[in-house]
Scaffold this motif. Sequence first.
Motif, PDB file in Angstrom:
ATOM      1  N   PRO A 153       0.840  -1.209   0.000  1.00 53.69           N
ATOM      2  CA  PRO A 153       0.000   0.000   0.000  1.00 53.69           C
ATOM      3  C   PRO A 153       0.870   1.252   0.000  1.00 53.69           C
ATOM      4  CG  PRO A 153      -0.144  -1.145   2.122  1.00 53.69           C
ATOM      5  CD  PRO A 153       0.701  -1.994   1.212  1.00 53.69           C
ATOM      6  N   THR A 154       0.416   2.254  -0.697  1.00 57.81           N
ATOM      7  CA  THR A 154       1.123   3.535  -0.733  1.00 57.81           C
ATOM      8  C   THR A 154       0.920   4.227   0.604  1.00 57.81           C
ATOM      9  OG1 THR A 154       0.686   3.691  -3.093  1.00 57.81           O
ATOM     10  CG2 THR A 154       1.305   5.722  -1.984  1.00 57.81           C
ATOM     11  N   PRO A 155       1.987   4.785   1.182  1.00 55.40           N
ATOM     12  CA  PRO A 155       1.814   5.505   2.453  1.00 55.40           C
ATOM     13  C   PRO A 155       0.799   6.640   2.298  1.00 55.40           C
ATOM     14  CG  PRO A 155       4.146   5.250   1.920  1.00 55.40           C
ATOM     15  CD  PRO A 155       3.371   4.788   0.725  1.00 55.40           C
ATOM     16  N   GLY A 156      -0.026   6.821   3.312  1.00 58.10           N
ATOM     17  CA  GLY A 156      -1.082   7.832   3.267  1.00 58.10           C
ATOM     18  C   GLY A 156      -0.599   9.230   3.004  1.00 58.10           C
ATOM     19  N   TYR A 157       0.589   9.572   3.502  1.00 51.57           N
ATOM     20  CA  TYR A 157       1.075  10.941   3.323  1.00 51.57           C
ATOM     21  C   TYR A 157       1.363  11.276   1.859  1.00 51.57           C
ATOM     22  CZ  TYR A 157       5.831   9.129   2.797  1.00 51.57           C
ATOM     23  OH  TYR A 157       6.941   8.464   2.352  1.00 51.57           O
ATOM     24  N   GLU A 158       1.520  10.242   1.022  1.00 51.44           N
ATOM     25  CA  GLU A 158       1.805  10.503  -0.389  1.00 51.44           C
ATOM     26  C   GLU A 158       0.586  11.024  -1.150  1.00 51.44           C
ATOM     27  OE1 GLU A 158       3.817   7.524  -2.643  1.00 51.44           O
ATOM     28  OE2 GLU A 158       5.375   7.255  -1.115  1.00 51.44           O
ATOM     29  N   LEU A 159      -0.614  10.649  -0.732  1.00 50.20           N
ATOM     30  CA  LEU A 159      -1.819  11.055  -1.466  1.00 50.20           C
ATOM     31  C   LEU A 159      -1.962  12.572  -1.560  1.00 50.20           C
ATOM     32  CD1 LEU A 159      -4.371  10.311  -3.009  1.00 50.20           C
ATOM     33  CD2 LEU A 159      -5.549  10.175  -0.801  1.00 50.20           C
ATOM     34  N   PRO A 160      -1.908  13.321  -0.452  1.00 48.57           N
ATOM     35  CA  PRO A 160      -2.033  14.777  -0.619  1.00 48.57           C
ATOM     36  C   PRO A 160      -0.905  15.366  -1.448  1.00 48.57           C
ATOM     37  CG  PRO A 160      -1.551  14.229   1.675  1.00 48.57           C
ATOM     38  CD  PRO A 160      -1.810  12.939   0.959  1.00 48.57           C
ATOM     39  N   LEU A 161       0.282  14.788  -1.346  1.00 50.77           N
ATOM     40  CA  LEU A 161       1.403  15.295  -2.140  1.00 50.77           C
ATOM     41  C   LEU A 161       1.193  15.017  -3.628  1.00 50.77           C
ATOM     42  CD1 LEU A 161       4.354  14.275   0.205  1.00 50.77           C
ATOM     43  CD2 LEU A 161       3.361  16.553  -0.103  1.00 50.77           C
ATOM     44  N   GLN A 162       0.677  13.833  -3.954  1.00 53.37           N
ATOM     45  CA  GLN A 162       0.413  13.511  -5.362  1.00 53.37           C
ATOM     46  C   GLN A 162      -0.719  14.378  -5.916  1.00 53.37           C
ATOM     47  OE1 GLN A 162      -0.272   9.349  -4.728  1.00 53.37           O
ATOM     48  NE2 GLN A 162       1.804   8.780  -5.337  1.00 53.37           N
ATOM     49  N   LEU A 163      -1.772  14.569  -5.125  1.00 53.83           N
ATOM     50  CA  LEU A 163      -2.865  15.442  -5.573  1.00 53.83           C
ATOM     51  C   LEU A 163      -2.366  16.870  -5.786  1.00 53.83           C
ATOM     52  CD1 LEU A 163      -5.747  14.130  -3.287  1.00 53.83           C
ATOM     53  CD2 LEU A 163      -5.629  13.940  -5.785  1.00 53.83           C
ATOM     54  N   PHE A 164      -1.531  17.348  -4.860  1.00 51.53           N
ATOM     55  CA  PHE A 164      -1.002  18.699  -5.004  1.00 51.53           C
ATOM     56  C   PHE A 164      -0.075  18.797  -6.212  1.00 51.53           C
ATOM     57  CE2 PHE A 164       1.930  22.205  -4.084  1.00 51.53           C
ATOM     58  CZ  PHE A 164       1.008  23.237  -3.994  1.00 51.53           C
ATOM     59  N   ALA A 165       0.736  17.759  -6.449  1.00 52.97           N
ATOM     60  CA  ALA A 165       1.633  17.776  -7.611  1.00 52.97           C
ATOM     61  C   ALA A 165       0.827  17.822  -8.906  1.00 52.97           C
ATOM     62  CB  ALA A 165       2.554  16.553  -7.591  1.00 52.97           C
ATOM     63  N   ALA A 166      -0.277  17.088  -8.968  1.00 53.82           N
ATOM     64  CA  ALA A 166      -1.133  17.127 -10.157  1.00 53.82           C
ATOM     65  C   ALA A 166      -1.768  18.510 -10.305  1.00 53.82           C
ATOM     66  CB  ALA A 166      -2.210  16.046 -10.073  1.00 53.82           C
ATOM     67  N   PHE A 167      -2.256  19.077  -9.203  1.00 51.46           N
ATOM     68  CA  PHE A 167      -2.816  20.425  -9.216  1.00 51.46           C
ATOM     69  C   PHE A 167      -1.764  21.421  -9.702  1.00 51.46           C
ATOM     70  CE2 PHE A 167      -3.256  24.455  -6.842  1.00 51.46           C
ATOM     71  CZ  PHE A 167      -4.487  24.884  -7.319  1.00 51.46           C
ATOM     72  N   ARG A 168      -0.560  21.292  -9.174  1.00 54.26           N
ATOM     73  CA  ARG A 168       0.531  22.192  -9.548  1.00 54.26           C
ATOM     74  C   ARG A 168       0.845  22.079 -11.039  1.00 54.26           C
ATOM     75  NH1 ARG A 168       5.180  24.891  -7.059  1.00 54.26           N
ATOM     76  NH2 ARG A 168       5.964  25.981  -8.874  1.00 54.26           N
ATOM     77  N   ALA A 169       0.834  20.857 -11.579  1.00 52.17           N
ATOM     78  CA  ALA A 169       1.108  20.660 -13.008  1.00 52.17           C
ATOM     79  C   ALA A 169       0.058  21.368 -13.861  1.00 52.17           C
ATOM     80  CB  ALA A 169       1.157  19.167 -13.338  1.00 52.17           C
ATOM     81  N   ILE A 170      -1.191  21.276 -13.452  1.00 54.18           N
ATOM     82  CA  ILE A 170      -2.276  21.943 -14.192  1.00 54.18           C
ATOM     83  C   ILE A 170      -2.100  23.463 -14.139  1.00 54.18           C
ATOM     84  CG2 ILE A 170      -4.766  22.408 -14.215  1.00 54.18           C
ATOM     85  CD1 ILE A 170      -5.128  19.564 -13.028  1.00 54.18           C
ATOM     86  N   ILE A 171      -1.865  23.976 -12.952  1.00 52.18           N
ATOM     87  CA  ILE A 171      -1.734  25.424 -12.768  1.00 52.18           C
ATOM     88  C   ILE A 171      -0.498  25.950 -13.496  1.00 52.18           C
ATOM     89  CG2 ILE A 171      -1.417  27.263 -11.059  1.00 52.18           C
ATOM     90  CD1 ILE A 171      -4.268  25.942 -11.182  1.00 52.18           C
ATOM     91  N   ASP A 172       0.622  25.228 -13.417  1.00 55.96           N
ATOM     92  CA  ASP A 172       1.833  25.664 -14.119  1.00 55.96           C
ATOM     93  C   ASP A 172       1.611  25.704 -15.631  1.00 55.96           C
ATOM     94  OD1 ASP A 172       3.167  25.968 -11.717  1.00 55.96           O
ATOM     95  OD2 ASP A 172       4.357  24.126 -11.915  1.00 55.96           O
ATOM     96  N   ALA A 173       0.907  24.712 -16.171  1.00 54.40           N
ATOM     97  CA  ALA A 173       0.618  24.693 -17.615  1.00 54.40           C
ATOM     98  C   ALA A 173      -0.254  25.895 -17.994  1.00 54.40           C
ATOM     99  CB  ALA A 173      -0.063  23.387 -18.009  1.00 54.40           C
ATOM    100  N   ALA A 174      -1.262  26.174 -17.185  1.00 54.33           N
ATOM    101  CA  ALA A 174      -2.138  27.317 -17.471  1.00 54.33           C
ATOM    102  C   ALA A 174      -1.363  28.623 -17.422  1.00 54.33           C
ATOM    103  CB  ALA A 174      -3.306  27.346 -16.486  1.00 54.33           C
ATOM    104  N   HIS A 175      -0.468  28.762 -16.451  1.00 58.62           N
ATOM    105  CA  HIS A 175       0.285  30.015 -16.331  1.00 58.62           C
ATOM    106  C   HIS A 175       1.328  30.169 -17.424  1.00 58.62           C
ATOM    107  CE1 HIS A 175      -1.491  32.018 -12.890  1.00 58.62           C
ATOM    108  NE2 HIS A 175      -1.930  30.801 -12.631  1.00 58.62           N
ATOM    109  N   ALA A 176       1.842  29.080 -17.927  1.00 60.22           N
ATOM    110  CA  ALA A 176       2.738  29.173 -19.086  1.00 60.22           C
ATOM    111  C   ALA A 176       1.947  29.682 -20.287  1.00 60.22           C
ATOM    112  CB  ALA A 176       3.371  27.811 -19.381  1.00 60.22           C
ATOM    113  N   ASP A 177       0.719  29.176 -20.470  1.00 50.66           N
ATOM    114  CA  ASP A 177      -0.155  29.657 -21.544  1.00 50.66           C
ATOM    115  C   ASP A 177      -0.494  31.137 -21.345  1.00 50.66           C
ATOM    116  OD1 ASP A 177      -0.485  27.646 -23.378  1.00 50.66           O
ATOM    117  OD2 ASP A 177      -2.483  27.045 -22.679  1.00 50.66           O
TER     118      ASP A 177
END
Length: 157
Positions: A4-28
């Motif tokens: 099982p993936t450690p629980g603390y990784e879930l918020p970090l993975q969700l935030f990393a995905a959020f960050r990827a979306i926001i960074d792409a939008a700001h580059a645009d």
Amino acid sequence: MAEPTPGYELPLQLFAAFRAIIDAAHADLARHGHAGVKPLHGFVFQAIGARGTTAVELGARLGVSKQAAGKTIANLEKQGYVERAADPDDARRKLVRLTAKGLDVLAVSARSFDAVQARWAEAIGPERLAALHADLRTLAPGDHFRLDAPGWFGTDR
């Protein structure tokens, strides 16, 4: 069976995905002449909305003080993204409204978010992306379009 993936990784993975979306939008946004727009401003533009709002209401929606909202408004006004105008329903109040430049930010970012979503559909498949959307709707509490992240991230909590 996989570990099982450690629980603390879930918020970090969700935030990393959020960050990827926001960074792409700001580059645009930068490519479309809006290099000065920051991630916080997306929350501000959404909180202002199509009809406009007051500084007090904006602060409440963002979870920040009226003074913090006022500073943000002044900064965005200086850059031409918002304007202050008399409230047609109450002459004592000033409304903050998005200008054409502010509305362009919303249009560019909407296209950027659609493009990221299309790339994600290519990467994981449209069915898995649809399932991800459905799962996040299930897991997100009630109003998952809250705009108070600026105040929530603040240090005065």
